[in-house]
Design a protein around this motif. Structure first.
Motif, PDB file in Angstrom:
ATOM      1  N   ASP A   1       7.391  11.334 -80.408  1.00  0.00           N
ATOM      2  CA  ASP A   1       6.478  12.451 -80.585  1.00  0.00           C
ATOM      3  C   ASP A   1       5.962  12.548 -82.016  1.00  0.00           C
ATOM      4  O   ASP A   1       4.925  13.148 -82.265  1.00  0.00           O
ATOM      5  N   ASP A   2       6.696  11.968 -82.951  1.00  0.00           N
ATOM      6  CA  ASP A   2       6.351  12.122 -84.360  1.00  0.00           C
ATOM      7  C   ASP A   2       5.952  10.821 -85.051  1.00  0.00           C
ATOM      8  O   ASP A   2       5.119  10.821 -85.935  1.00  0.00           O
TER       9      ASP A   2
ATOM     10  N   TRP B   1      -0.909   3.697 -83.925  1.00  0.00           N
ATOM     11  CA  TRP B   1      -0.569   4.059 -82.561  1.00  0.00           C
ATOM     12  C   TRP B   1       0.817   4.665 -82.524  1.00  0.00           C
ATOM     13  O   TRP B   1       1.619   4.451 -83.413  1.00  0.00           O
ATOM     14  N   ARG B   2       1.051   5.437 -81.495  1.00  0.00           N
ATOM     15  CA  ARG B   2       2.335   6.104 -81.334  1.00  0.00           C
ATOM     16  C   ARG B   2       3.158   5.332 -80.298  1.00  0.00           C
ATOM     17  O   ARG B   2       2.749   5.206 -79.157  1.00  0.00           O
TER      18      ARG B   2
END
Length: 154
Positions: A71-72, A65-66
């Motif tokens: 963003d990266d 998961w982010r």
């Protein structure tokens, strides 16, 4: 994504958090043992739990998961599937990890099989003999990170 520590096996495949990982992101988390605290009144005593011969294979789930605001970067999280305790370890805690026997490991992590509650229930059933073979002993207060952490307390 909520941070979770363990995933209860009961109804696991129907829970929003775990539905996807049960289907496609199952893992084995190997260990030589784990700790559980026996609570009597306000006193908690650590115990080291292990199999007499060989490693433990915890049934696990994972997800990528982010984190918010990134963003990266991606984060990998894992969780151990738990079940009601049986055998002697039930005197320490009412829950225990799902510990798979070696002959069930490939079935649990088979990437070609879509996992469902039947697979989870089969893993729990396969883990019962493992739980009943577990041994444990009281250990000293947990400090540091050396091999002495598994020695019986005197």
């Amino acid at each position: 994504m909520a941070i979770t520590f363990n995933a209860r096996s009961e109804g696991l495949a129907s829970k929003n958090t775990w539905r996807g990982p049960v289907k496609h992101s199952r893992a084995i988390l190997p260990a030589t043992g784990y700790y559980e605290w026996k609570t009597v009144g306000k006193t908690k005593t650590p115990n080291y739990i292990h199999l007499p011969d060989g490693p433990l294979f915890f049934a696990g789930l994972y997800s990528w998961w982010r984190p918010k605001g990134s963003d990266d970067d991606w984060a990998l999280t894992t969780t151990i599937v738990t079940r009601p305790s049986t055998g002697d370890v039930a005197e320490l805690h009412d829950r225990a990890p799902v510990i798979l026997p070696p002959d069930f490991v490939d079935e649990w992590i088979d990437a070609g099989a879509e996992g469902d509650q039947t697979l989870v229930d089969d893993a729990v059933a396969a883990s019962t003999p493992q739980l009943e073979q577990l041994e444990f002993h009281e250990v000293a207060k947990l400090t540091g990170d050396g091999p002495e952490l598994v020695n019986p307390s005197i």
